[in-house]
Design a protein around this motif. Structure first.
Motif, short mmCIF file in Angstrom:
data_model
loop_
_atom_site.label_atom_id
_atom_site.label_comp_id
_atom_site.label_asym_id
_atom_site.label_seq_id
_atom_site.Cartn_x
_atom_site.Cartn_y
_atom_site.Cartn_z
N GLU A 14 0.82 -1.21 0.00
CA GLU A 14 0.00 0.00 0.00
C GLU A 14 0.86 1.27 0.00
OE1 GLU A 14 -3.27 -0.15 2.94
OE2 GLU A 14 -2.54 -2.18 3.39
N ARG A 15 2.14 1.12 -0.17
CA ARG A 15 3.07 2.24 -0.06
C ARG A 15 2.75 3.37 -1.05
NH1 ARG A 15 8.46 3.22 1.56
NH2 ARG A 15 8.74 1.06 2.30
N GLU A 16 2.76 4.61 -0.54
CA GLU A 16 2.58 5.79 -1.37
C GLU A 16 3.81 6.71 -1.34
OE1 GLU A 16 -0.99 7.88 -0.34
OE2 GLU A 16 -2.31 6.24 -0.96
N VAL A 17 4.69 6.47 -0.36
CA VAL A 17 5.90 7.28 -0.24
C VAL A 17 7.10 6.34 -0.31
CG1 VAL A 17 7.20 8.91 1.17
CG2 VAL A 17 4.69 8.90 1.27
N GLU A 18 7.90 6.49 -1.35
CA GLU A 18 9.07 5.64 -1.53
C GLU A 18 10.17 6.01 -0.54
OE1 GLU A 18 9.28 2.99 -3.38
OE2 GLU A 18 7.21 3.31 -4.07
N TRP A 19 10.95 5.00 -0.17
CA TRP A 19 12.04 5.22 0.77
C TRP A 19 13.00 6.28 0.24
CZ3 TRP A 19 17.27 5.16 0.73
CH2 TRP A 19 17.92 5.13 1.99
N ALA A 20 13.34 6.24 -1.02
CA ALA A 20 14.31 7.18 -1.60
C ALA A 20 13.81 8.62 -1.49
CB ALA A 20 14.58 6.82 -3.06
N GLU A 21 12.52 8.83 -1.70
CA GLU A 21 11.97 10.18 -1.61
C GLU A 21 12.06 10.72 -0.19
OE1 GLU A 21 7.82 12.64 -2.58
OE2 GLU A 21 7.84 10.43 -2.69
N ALA A 71 14.82 13.96 4.15
CA ALA A 71 15.57 13.96 5.42
C ALA A 71 16.94 14.62 5.24
CB ALA A 71 15.72 12.54 5.94
N ALA A 72 17.63 14.28 4.16
CA ALA A 72 18.95 14.85 3.91
C ALA A 72 18.86 16.36 3.70
CB ALA A 72 19.58 14.18 2.68
N GLU A 73 17.84 16.80 2.96
CA GLU A 73 17.67 18.23 2.69
C GLU A 73 17.35 19.02 3.96
OE1 GLU A 73 14.56 18.20 -0.17
OE2 GLU A 73 15.85 17.49 -1.82
N ASN A 74 16.74 18.35 4.92
CA ASN A 74 16.34 19.02 6.16
C ASN A 74 17.22 18.67 7.35
OD1 ASN A 74 13.58 20.54 5.67
ND2 ASN A 74 13.47 18.64 4.49
N ASN A 75 18.32 17.97 7.08
CA ASN A 75 19.31 17.66 8.10
C ASN A 75 18.72 16.89 9.28
OD1 ASN A 75 21.97 17.69 9.08
ND2 ASN A 75 21.56 19.50 10.35
N VAL A 130 26.06 9.01 11.55
CA VAL A 130 26.74 10.27 11.81
C VAL A 130 25.68 11.32 11.98
CG1 VAL A 130 28.33 12.01 10.91
CG2 VAL A 130 28.72 9.58 10.42
N PRO A 131 25.67 12.07 13.08
CA PRO A 131 24.63 13.08 13.30
C PRO A 131 24.53 14.03 12.12
CG PRO A 131 25.97 12.81 15.25
CD PRO A 131 26.63 12.01 14.18
N GLY A 132 23.24 14.31 11.76
CA GLY A 132 23.00 15.24 10.67
C GLY A 132 22.95 14.60 9.31
N THR A 133 23.03 13.24 9.26
CA THR A 133 22.94 12.55 7.99
C THR A 133 21.74 11.65 7.97
OG1 THR A 133 24.24 10.64 8.67
CG2 THR A 133 25.46 12.54 7.83
N SER A 134 21.41 11.10 6.82
CA SER A 134 20.26 10.19 6.72
C SER A 134 20.67 8.98 5.91
CB SER A 134 19.07 10.92 6.06
OG SER A 134 19.46 11.43 4.81
#
Length: 245
Positions: free
Chosen positions: A138-145, A150-154, A236-240
């Motif tokens: 039922e997934r609507e949000v892919e892990w990669a997205e 997460a990376a863009e928002n730290n 590592v803090p601040g990464t995803s």
């Protein structure tokens, strides 16, 4: 001291640090079930929407450190927003939850993150959690997205299932580890008001023998071994960098 029984010396919920967490995100994402799985090691059947805020706690161990987590589960409904936001203040960690089967819950993450960073500790550690990973079909949000967001928002990112318990321990431990690293680096001072962290007391406490039974249920050593796949040393803090499900 005469009122104390010398044989009633016990180590009662001692810890090195006390940390305040908030659990935030849209209604229906499974925040309360996630928290219940973490604190009770079981799925919460027939869960109802949280009204306002509910409180839980659990003491965990990271290396030689014992950490007591104050866990504030907040309602995701808009009508409770003014109430729940007051509980953000002084939070050291935020577990930001969305439902992988509900795109709308993912699209609204910006608002939740903005509120948390505006109101909580200036050193707030945020872990993004994609819940309900057991419902892959039922997934609507892919892990990669989600990982890119997460990376863009730290913020840190991983997926969990509050139903099966898969990876449920991971976001809470990852958040605690990140806070500990901030303390060790000197960027976070537990003595500072509003830091979301305070020092605990690991000294032996003496309790009256007549009250010993009231502490009989406080056992942290009987929880079955965690099934989390997360290896905290890889973070590592601040990464995803965490496709750990």
């Amino acid at each position: 001291m005469a009122d104390y029984d010398a044989d009633a010396t016990e180590l009662l919920e001692t810890y090195d640090f006390l940390m305040k967490y908030i659990i935030i995100g849209e209604a229906g994402t499974g925040k309360s079930c996630l928290l219940h799985q973490f604190t009770h090691n079981s799925f919460k059947d027939h869960s109802q929407h949280t009204i306002g805020v509910e409180f839980s706690s659990r003491t965990v161990k990271l290396g030689e450190k014992r950490i007591k987590l104050q866990l504030w589960d907040t309602a995701g409904q808009e009508r409770f927003r003014s109430v729940t936001r007051s509980y953000y203040r002084g939070a050291a960690g935020a577990i930001l939850v969305y439902d992988i089967t509900n795109r709308q819950s993912f699209q609204n993450l910006d608002r939740w993150l903005t509120d948390a960073r505006a109101l909580a500790s200036s050193n707030l550690v945020v872990v993004l959690v994609g819940n309900k990973s057991d419902r892959e079909d039922e997934r609507e949000v892919e892990w990669a997205e989600a990982s890119r967001w997460a990376a863009e928002n730290n913020v840190h990112f991983l997926e969990t299932s509050s139903l099966t318990g898969d990876n449920v321990e991971a976001p809470f431990l990852l958040c605690a580890r990140s806070v500990l690293l901030s303390i060790e680096s000197g960027s976070l001072d537990p003595d500072k008001a509003g830091s979301g962290v305070s020092y605990g007391d690991r000294a032996l406490r003496r309790v009256n023998s007549s009250s010993r039974l009231s502490f009989g249920s406080l056992s942290y050593g009987r929880r079955k071994k965690a099934t989390s796949k997360l290896r905290l040393k890889d973070y590592v803090p601040g990464t995803s960098n965490s496709k750990c499900c």
